[in-house]
Design a protein around this motif. Structure first.
Motif, PDB file in Angstrom:
ATOM      1  N   GLU A 297       0.832  -1.204   0.000  1.00 10.39           N
ATOM      2  CA  GLU A 297       0.000   0.000   0.000  1.00 10.39           C
ATOM      3  C   GLU A 297       0.874   1.264   0.000  1.00 10.39           C
ATOM      4  N   GLN A 298       1.975   1.221   0.757  1.00 12.58           N
ATOM      5  CA  GLN A 298       2.852   2.394   0.809  1.00 12.58           C
ATOM      6  C   GLN A 298       3.542   2.631  -0.531  1.00 12.58           C
ATOM      7  N   ARG A 299       3.967   1.562  -1.184  1.00 16.78           N
ATOM      8  CA  ARG A 299       4.588   1.718  -2.508  1.00 16.78           C
ATOM      9  C   ARG A 299       3.582   2.292  -3.500  1.00 16.78           C
ATOM     10  N   ASN A 300       2.339   1.837  -3.408  1.00 16.64           N
ATOM     11  CA  ASN A 300       1.303   2.355  -4.296  1.00 16.64           C
ATOM     12  C   ASN A 300       1.070   3.850  -4.045  1.00 16.64           C
ATOM     13  N   PHE A 301       1.082   4.250  -2.781  1.00 21.14           N
ATOM     14  CA  PHE A 301       0.873   5.661  -2.439  1.00 21.14           C
ATOM     15  C   PHE A 301       2.038   6.507  -2.921  1.00 21.14           C
ATOM     16  N   GLU A 302       3.249   5.989  -2.794  1.00 26.49           N
ATOM     17  CA  GLU A 302       4.420   6.738  -3.250  1.00 26.49           C
ATOM     18  C   GLU A 302       4.390   6.936  -4.766  1.00 26.49           C
ATOM     19  N   ALA A 303       3.782   5.970  -5.478  1.00 28.49           N
ATOM     20  CA  ALA A 303       3.680   6.092  -6.939  1.00 28.49           C
ATOM     21  C   ALA A 303       2.525   6.990  -7.351  1.00 28.49           C
TER      22      ALA A 303
ATOM     23  N   ILE B 245       0.416   9.725   4.518  1.00 27.32           N
ATOM     24  CA  ILE B 245      -0.849  10.298   4.063  1.00 27.32           C
ATOM     25  C   ILE B 245      -1.173  11.547   4.869  1.00 27.32           C
ATOM     26  N   GLY B 246      -0.901  11.496   6.172  1.00 23.82           N
ATOM     27  CA  GLY B 246      -1.172  12.635   7.029  1.00 23.82           C
ATOM     28  C   GLY B 246      -0.394  13.876   6.641  1.00 23.82           C
ATOM     29  N   ALA B 247       0.794  13.667   6.088  1.00 18.01           N
ATOM     30  CA  ALA B 247       1.612  14.803   5.662  1.00 18.01           C
ATOM     31  C   ALA B 247       0.982  15.561   4.507  1.00 18.01           C
TER      32      ALA B 247
END
Length: 227
Positions: free
Chosen positions: A24-30, A107-109
């Motif tokens: 999920e984090q890799r997807n968000f970074e992309a 995400i909070g950032a």
């Protein structure tokens, strides 16, 4: 069915969730628009939980400036939704997956909300989060009940969990919990058996009928701690 002993599953392991949130984090970074999965989204559970709190402002310890803890916060979606609705007290999320906390912070950032996230095991004596007016749980007890853990001094995982929540909840505070593994009656029985918490409300979901009986795919129940 013995509702105090669900079959052990990988869904109850830290390793599963670390791997899940790493993806999920890799997807968000992309793609910053991809904030990950929202559990029970098909039932609008997060929205309904926020609406429940909005509808009951002024009751128990529910207030716009209430201190709120989300246990098993995942990507933080529920707390961000609460902040968007105008709740501005101490908003904190805890999860035993470090990866989920990293994602929630990322995400909070990008979100205009003051929400804190921490990695911790809520069953550990080292976990000392303070006292909260509202505790939220959206699917966390479901996952914990599949962990296969054997809590010392408790009849079941749900009973041990209820005792933990009662410890961090202020007198008159509210636990609002959503589950898909337990029926409403089962959830009430298990939580009340493991703590001094008592049912004080519920969220109604669309029902379906089968074999002459009615039910819904999930349930949300509110419990309060005696003053």
């Amino acid at each position: 069915m013995d509702t105090t002993q669900l079959n052990q599953s990988k869904l109850g392991t830290r390793e599963y969730w670390d791997e899940f949130y790493a993806v999920e984090q890799r997807n968000f970074e992309a793609d910053a628009q991809d904030t990950g999965e929202c559990w029970f989204d098909e039932d609008r559970a997060a929205e309904r939980m926020v609406e429940f709190l909005e509808e009951h402002v002024g009751e128990w310890r529910i207030a716009p400036d209430a201190a709120v803890l989300d246990v098993g916060c995942g990507n933080g979606h529920l707390l961000f939704a609460l902040a968007d609705a105008g709740f501005h007290g101490r908003l904190e999320g805890v999860d035993y997956s470090e990866r989920s906390v990293q994602l929630a912070r990322a995400i909070g950032a990008t979100h205009d909300a003051d929400v804190g996230f921490h990695a911790a095991d809520v069953f550990s004596a080292a976990w000392q989060p303070g006292v909260f007016d509202v505790v939220l749980d959206k699917g966390t007890l479901d996952a914990i009940a599949l962990s296969g853990m054997q809590p010392a001094g408790a009849a079941s995982v749900p009973a041990a969990y209820a005792a933990v929540v009662e410890r961090v909840l202020a007198p008159g505070g509210v636990l609002l919990i959503t589950s898909c593994n337990f029926t409403e009656d089962e959830l009430v029985r298990l939580v009340e058996a493991g703590s001094g918490l008592r049912k004080c409300g519920r969220i109604a979901y669309p029902e379906f009928g089968f074999g002459g009986k009615k039910g819904s795919t999930i349930c949300s129940v509110a419990f309060t701690k005696a003053m």
